[in-house]
Design an enzyme around this catalytic site. Structure first.
Site, PDB file in Angstrom:
ATOM      1  N   ARG A 175       4.092   6.489   5.569  1.00 27.81           N
ATOM      2  CA  ARG A 175       3.165   5.458   6.026  1.00 27.81           C
ATOM      3  C   ARG A 175       3.891   4.468   6.926  1.00 27.81           C
ATOM      4  NH1 ARG A 175      -0.732   1.674   2.231  1.00 27.81           N
ATOM      5  NH2 ARG A 175       1.242   1.038   1.257  1.00 27.81           N
ATOM      6  N   ASP A 234       2.419  -5.592  -4.309  1.00 30.06           N
ATOM      7  CA  ASP A 234       2.929  -5.375  -2.965  1.00 30.06           C
ATOM      8  C   ASP A 234       2.217  -6.340  -2.037  1.00 30.06           C
ATOM      9  OD1 ASP A 234       0.402  -4.311  -2.544  1.00 30.06           O
ATOM     10  OD2 ASP A 234       1.084  -2.272  -2.155  1.00 30.06           O
TER      11      ASP A 234
END
Length: 534
Positions: free
Chosen positions: A163, A447
């Protein structure tokens, strides 16, 4: 066209010269020159869309693309390594995580250069190096305490889906013709240049997760980047495969169109639940009480507006032959507290059972100990099959009103919720500023996405004059500052003066105040935060 001028301003990274080769940087610079202008135009279109939402308080399916939604078409069939995705583990590509994720028993590892990775110059270069080392089977290492980490045999390793950063982020340490390169093109370009041929030789391929997509036009840009990159390296078009995270409210209204634009490269969509909630707050921040979210932890995936989103995703994917991947279970299991561990595993099991029952083909976990729980949930419904593409969910009909029915979440805003938002935001940002992108806080793996919810909810509550249900206090900037001061006091007491002073708590406090209490809502906390990273 003259050759691009590439300037690297970042400092030395161990073995960084193996990644930042002249040829690799030339490849990245070519991508930037060809596609950087379109990227800037699409970022401007985001602001136009936001202004439209502010003016109308609405979103709807696009009338101009109705033909795509109603037509019959399918994406390319999945390659062998992406046909079974029942368990996917996520995490940054640091040395230890690289080995643990590949060895975890998950079918896929999302090697994250985005929300679970703080984009320090060291990280963005070293993590590229770690992936090359993994494919060359030279990533093994031993800790100072003597614990050895080694890779299992190749046929037991997870398939890597990398990603890159989103379109909105720059990589300031690399300039092309004097301008910072797109973080997305930098991450994608280096990974593809170094690993595409290597992965094909291993029977796999260059596979990607695409984050923060807000429209099908952004997906079209990625598709053009893919075609050009494949042509340059002499790799057949369609070799790249991409899974798009549907983690913005605008993208939820363009799922068909996003798959259509990427149809030769698409392999699925993912329900990025945490960023999705953040996107709702961001886009409808001035739309009144109907869009005010209650405490984060009270918004479950069973809320009607979240059910509408996930069921539409499954239906859309399977109609088009694409995989539907479920969202993150942020719960962290405990290896020290048996009762806490049992409770955590039960929460994850309920979440994964629901997703498997709804027709998802796989789902995410953030910790190796959760891989068996997720696998069992999907084994139970898949049997001997690799996926549930035959579950078309024709009975599902989702309207714009259902997707926007945020009030259906129920719940309330409490002092406990405010304290949690402040505590999570502060603790996460301090770790992020030290280069850590995935951080355990209060028993959950946090996150950037979850930190974004924390600070955006505080902004929303302040700017909507929310009154806390349990104390009757109005959420004001002063109240938020008081919570921050109290939290910092607790942390100093918990850590001790020396450890506290060694951290970046003051910078984290200031950054949280900046993104949570600004008059104008900052689009992403990582934009002002990036200036504070090495």
């Amino acid at each position: 066209m003259t050759a691009p001028v590439v300037t690297v301003t970042g400092g030395p990274v161990p073995r960084g010269e193996e990644i930042l080769t002249t040829e690799a940087l030339r490849f990245v610079a070519d991508l930037q020159r060809r596609f950087g202008g379109r990227r800037a135009e699409l970022l401007a279109k985001r602001q136009e869309k936001r202004a439209e939402i502010a003016r109308t308080g609405r979103l709807d399916f696009l009338p101009e693309t109705r033909g795509i939604r109603e037509a019959e078409w399918r994406v390319a069939a999945a390659p062998p390594k992406l046909r079974d995705r029942r368990v996917e583990i996520t995490g940054p590509a640091d040395r230890k995580m690289t080995i643990n994720a590949l060895n975890s028993g998950a079918k896929v590892w999302l090697a994250d250069f985005e929300d679970a990775s703080a984009p320090t110059w060291h990280n963005v270069v070293a993590h590229q190096r770690n992936l090359v080392d993994a494919y060359e089977r030279r990533v093994d290492f031993t800790t100072a305490e003597g614990k050895a980490y080694t890779l299992k045999p190749d046929d037991e390793l997870a398939t890597v889906v990398m990603r890159p950063r989103g379109w909105h982020l720059d990589e300031r340490h690399v300039l092309v013709d004097g301008t910072p390169v797109s973080g997305a093109l930098f991450d994608f370009g280096l990974y593809f240049f170094h690993n595409a041929v290597r992965l094909l030789a291993r029977g796999s391929g260059p596979y990607f997760y695409l984050p923060k997509t807000e429209s099908h036009l952004e997906a079209r840009l990625w598709n053009d980047v893919f075609n050009h990159a494949q042509d340059v390296l002499g790799i057949p078009r369609g070799t790249i495969r991409a899974t798009v995270l549907i983690e913005t409210i605008t993208a939820a209204f363009e799922m068909d169109e996003i798959l259509y634009e990427l149809r030769d490269h698409a392999s699925g969509l993912n329900a990025g639940r945490w960023d999705y909630l953040f996107s709702i707050v961001k886009n409808f921040r001035d739309a009144g009480e109907a869009f005010v979210l209650p405490d984060r932890n009270s918004v479950t995936m069973t809320a009607p507006f979240m059910r509408a989103y996930t069921e539409l995703l499954v239906k859309t994917c399977h109609r088009r032959g694409a995989y539907a991947i479920g969202g993150m279970s942020a719960v962290i299991p405990s290896r020290r507290d048996a009762a806490a561990n049992a409770a955590a595993l039960a929460k994850v099991r309920d979440d994964k059972d629901r997703e498997a029952g709804d027709g998802f083909d796989g789902s995410w976990v953030a910790h190796p100990d959760l891989v068996p729980v997720c696998r069992e949930a999907f084994d139970a419904v898949l049997g001997g099959n690799e996926a549930q593409l035959d579950r078309l969910r024709d009975e599902v009909e989702v309207t714009a009103d259902q997707l926007l029915d945020v009030a259906s979440a129920g719940g309330g805003t409490t002092a406990v919720g405010l304290h949690n938002a402040v505590g999570v935001g502060l603790r996460y940002l301090e770790a992020w500023l030290r280069g850590h992108g995935a951080v355990g806080v209060f028993g959950l793996m946090e996150d950037v996405a979850t930190a974004e919810i924390s600070r955006s909810q505080v902004w929303q509550w302040v700017n909507n004059g929310v009154v806390l249900a349990d104390t009757g206090e109005k959420v004001t900037p002063e109240l938020v500052r008081r919570h921050l001061t109290e939290e910092l006091g607790h942390l100093r007491e918990e850590l001790g003066d020396t450890a506290f002073e060694a951290g970046r708590w003051t910078a984290a406090r200031d950054l949280f105040l900046q993104v949570a209490l600004a008059d104008d809502f900052p689009d992403f906390l990582t934009l002002p935060g990036y200036a504070l990273l090495d």
